[in-house]
Design a protein around this motif. Structure first.
Motif, PDB file in Angstrom:
ATOM      1  N   ILE A 151    -116.723 -38.805 -12.191  1.00 55.74           N
ATOM      2  CA  ILE A 151    -117.776 -38.160 -12.980  1.00 55.74           C
ATOM      3  C   ILE A 151    -117.151 -37.720 -14.293  1.00 55.74           C
ATOM      4  O   ILE A 151    -116.092 -37.091 -14.299  1.00 55.74           O
ATOM      5  CB  ILE A 151    -118.329 -36.924 -12.229  1.00 55.74           C
ATOM      6  N   PRO A 152    -117.797 -38.042 -15.431  1.00 56.77           N
ATOM      7  CA  PRO A 152    -117.243 -37.589 -16.720  1.00 56.77           C
ATOM      8  C   PRO A 152    -117.277 -36.066 -16.800  1.00 56.77           C
ATOM      9  O   PRO A 152    -118.248 -35.440 -16.384  1.00 56.77           O
ATOM     10  CB  PRO A 152    -118.151 -38.217 -17.771  1.00 56.77           C
ATOM     11  N   LEU A 153    -116.202 -35.470 -17.323  1.00 57.94           N
ATOM     12  CA  LEU A 153    -116.158 -34.017 -17.468  1.00 57.94           C
ATOM     13  C   LEU A 153    -117.207 -33.519 -18.450  1.00 57.94           C
ATOM     14  O   LEU A 153    -117.829 -32.487 -18.227  1.00 57.94           O
ATOM     15  CB  LEU A 153    -114.775 -33.562 -17.930  1.00 57.94           C
ATOM     16  N   ASP A 154    -117.405 -34.240 -19.537  1.00 53.68           N
ATOM     17  CA  ASP A 154    -118.431 -33.886 -20.517  1.00 53.68           C
ATOM     18  C   ASP A 154    -119.340 -35.089 -20.688  1.00 53.68           C
ATOM     19  O   ASP A 154    -118.989 -36.063 -21.359  1.00 53.68           O
ATOM     20  CB  ASP A 154    -117.785 -33.496 -21.852  1.00 53.68           C
ATOM     21  N   PRO A 155    -120.540 -35.083 -20.083  1.00 53.57           N
ATOM     22  CA  PRO A 155    -121.431 -36.245 -20.125  1.00 53.57           C
ATOM     23  C   PRO A 155    -121.869 -36.622 -21.556  1.00 53.57           C
ATOM     24  O   PRO A 155    -122.219 -37.769 -21.819  1.00 53.57           O
ATOM     25  CB  PRO A 155    -122.643 -35.833 -19.298  1.00 53.57           C
ATOM     26  N   GLN A 156    -121.832 -35.696 -22.504  1.00 55.71           N
ATOM     27  CA  GLN A 156    -122.291 -35.992 -23.867  1.00 55.71           C
ATOM     28  C   GLN A 156    -121.208 -36.661 -24.704  1.00 55.71           C
ATOM     29  O   GLN A 156    -121.489 -37.218 -25.753  1.00 55.71           O
ATOM     30  CB  GLN A 156    -122.788 -34.714 -24.535  1.00 55.71           C
ATOM     31  N   VAL A 157    -119.988 -36.590 -24.256  1.00 55.63           N
ATOM     32  CA  VAL A 157    -118.888 -37.213 -24.981  1.00 55.63           C
ATOM     33  C   VAL A 157    -118.313 -38.303 -24.090  1.00 55.63           C
ATOM     34  O   VAL A 157    -117.843 -38.032 -22.992  1.00 55.63           O
ATOM     35  CB  VAL A 157    -117.783 -36.189 -25.330  1.00 55.63           C
ATOM     36  N   SER A 158    -118.412 -39.539 -24.572  1.00 57.44           N
ATOM     37  CA  SER A 158    -117.828 -40.610 -23.768  1.00 57.44           C
ATOM     38  C   SER A 158    -116.327 -40.594 -23.999  1.00 57.44           C
ATOM     39  O   SER A 158    -115.847 -40.801 -25.101  1.00 57.44           O
ATOM     40  CB  SER A 158    -118.425 -41.963 -24.162  1.00 57.44           C
ATOM     41  N   GLY A 159    -115.614 -40.292 -22.986  1.00 59.36           N
ATOM     42  CA  GLY A 159    -114.168 -40.182 -23.133  1.00 59.36           C
ATOM     43  C   GLY A 159    -113.471 -40.587 -21.875  1.00 59.36           C
ATOM     44  O   GLY A 159    -114.076 -41.015 -20.888  1.00 59.36           O
ATOM     45  N   GLU A 160    -112.187 -40.421 -21.929  1.00 55.18           N
ATOM     46  CA  GLU A 160    -111.378 -40.838 -20.797  1.00 55.18           C
ATOM     47  C   GLU A 160    -111.239 -39.762 -19.736  1.00 55.18           C
ATOM     48  O   GLU A 160    -110.755 -40.029 -18.653  1.00 55.18           O
ATOM     49  CB  GLU A 160    -110.000 -41.299 -21.283  1.00 55.18           C
ATOM     50  N   LYS A 161    -111.645 -38.534 -20.025  1.00 55.13           N
ATOM     51  CA  LYS A 161    -111.485 -37.454 -19.063  1.00 55.13           C
ATOM     52  C   LYS A 161    -112.600 -37.511 -18.026  1.00 55.13           C
ATOM     53  O   LYS A 161    -113.776 -37.342 -18.352  1.00 55.13           O
ATOM     54  CB  LYS A 161    -111.471 -36.099 -19.759  1.00 55.13           C
ATOM     55  N   LYS A 162    -112.185 -37.755 -16.786  1.00 57.14           N
ATOM     56  CA  LYS A 162    -113.154 -37.850 -15.700  1.00 57.14           C
ATOM     57  C   LYS A 162    -112.655 -37.035 -14.514  1.00 57.14           C
ATOM     58  O   LYS A 162    -111.456 -36.837 -14.323  1.00 57.14           O
ATOM     59  CB  LYS A 162    -113.352 -39.303 -15.283  1.00 57.14           C
ATOM     60  N   LEU A 163    -113.595 -36.581 -13.730  1.00 59.67           N
ATOM     61  CA  LEU A 163    -113.320 -35.810 -12.524  1.00 59.67           C
ATOM     62  C   LEU A 163    -113.531 -36.727 -11.334  1.00 59.67           C
ATOM     63  O   LEU A 163    -114.522 -37.452 -11.275  1.00 59.67           O
ATOM     64  CB  LEU A 163    -114.282 -34.609 -12.452  1.00 59.67           C
TER      65      LEU A 163
END
Length: 172
Positions: A151-163
């Motif tokens: 799950i993306p940590l910040d859904p509004q920012v597409s990035g590499e940080k995921k949970l």
């Protein structure tokens, strides 16, 4: 207060009462009539009181309630830890020190905790056995034994940080 002899014990069952052990109810095993005396040899009052008999260990040998207070025409004062009642030669006062009462309360709390822990421990062991980890899994591994969902940590920012969350987690 002195105790008299047992005059009778009745059959078990009666309405349960609460508050002796937190979260538990107690069903009396029966009742018993005891001769109870308050005061000293020069000024005393005695009455037969009916007590509920219970099957567990407690920090008190007896708990006096409204029926006892009514029979002795006694008035409890919880602030001063005193029980006063009329006697043939004046007022009879029964009381404890604050230190002794505090120790009784501590003993009661410790006993309640022990009773609850002894009843809950087998349940916790059973739950732990049901939820035991897979023995094929490596010790110290942070990889999930079952499937995962990213799950993306910040859904509004597409990035590499995921949970990463396990999909087989229990509701607990």
């Amino acid at each position: 207060m002195r105790w008299g002899s047992i005059t009778h014990a009745s059959d078990p069952y009666g309405p349960p009462f609460h508050g002796i052990v937190p979260g538990k109810q107690v069903i009396p095993l029966g009742q018993i009539d005891l001769l109870v005396t308050f005061g000293d040899p020069s000024n005393f009052q005695k009455e037969t009181i009916t007590f509920e008999v219970v099957g567990f260990k407690g920090s008190y040998h007896a708990i006096l309630g409204r029926p006892c207070y009514a029979k002795f025409m006694a008035i409890p004062n919880y602030t001063y830890l005193k029980l006063k009642m009329p006697g043939p030669r004046g007022v009879i006062t029964v009381g404890l020190s604050f230190q002794r009462t505090y120790q009784y309360e501590r003993d009661s709390c410790e006993l309640a905790s022990t009773v609850l822990a002894s009843e809950e421990l087998p349940l916790i062991r059973m739950e732990a056995a049901e939820e035991a980890p897979d023995s094929n899994r490596k010790t110290g591994s942070f990889e999930p034994a079952e499937g995962i969902k990213e799950i993306p940590l910040d859904p509004q920012v597409s990035g590499e940080k995921k949970l990463r969350v396990g999909t087989k987690l229990t509701p607990k």
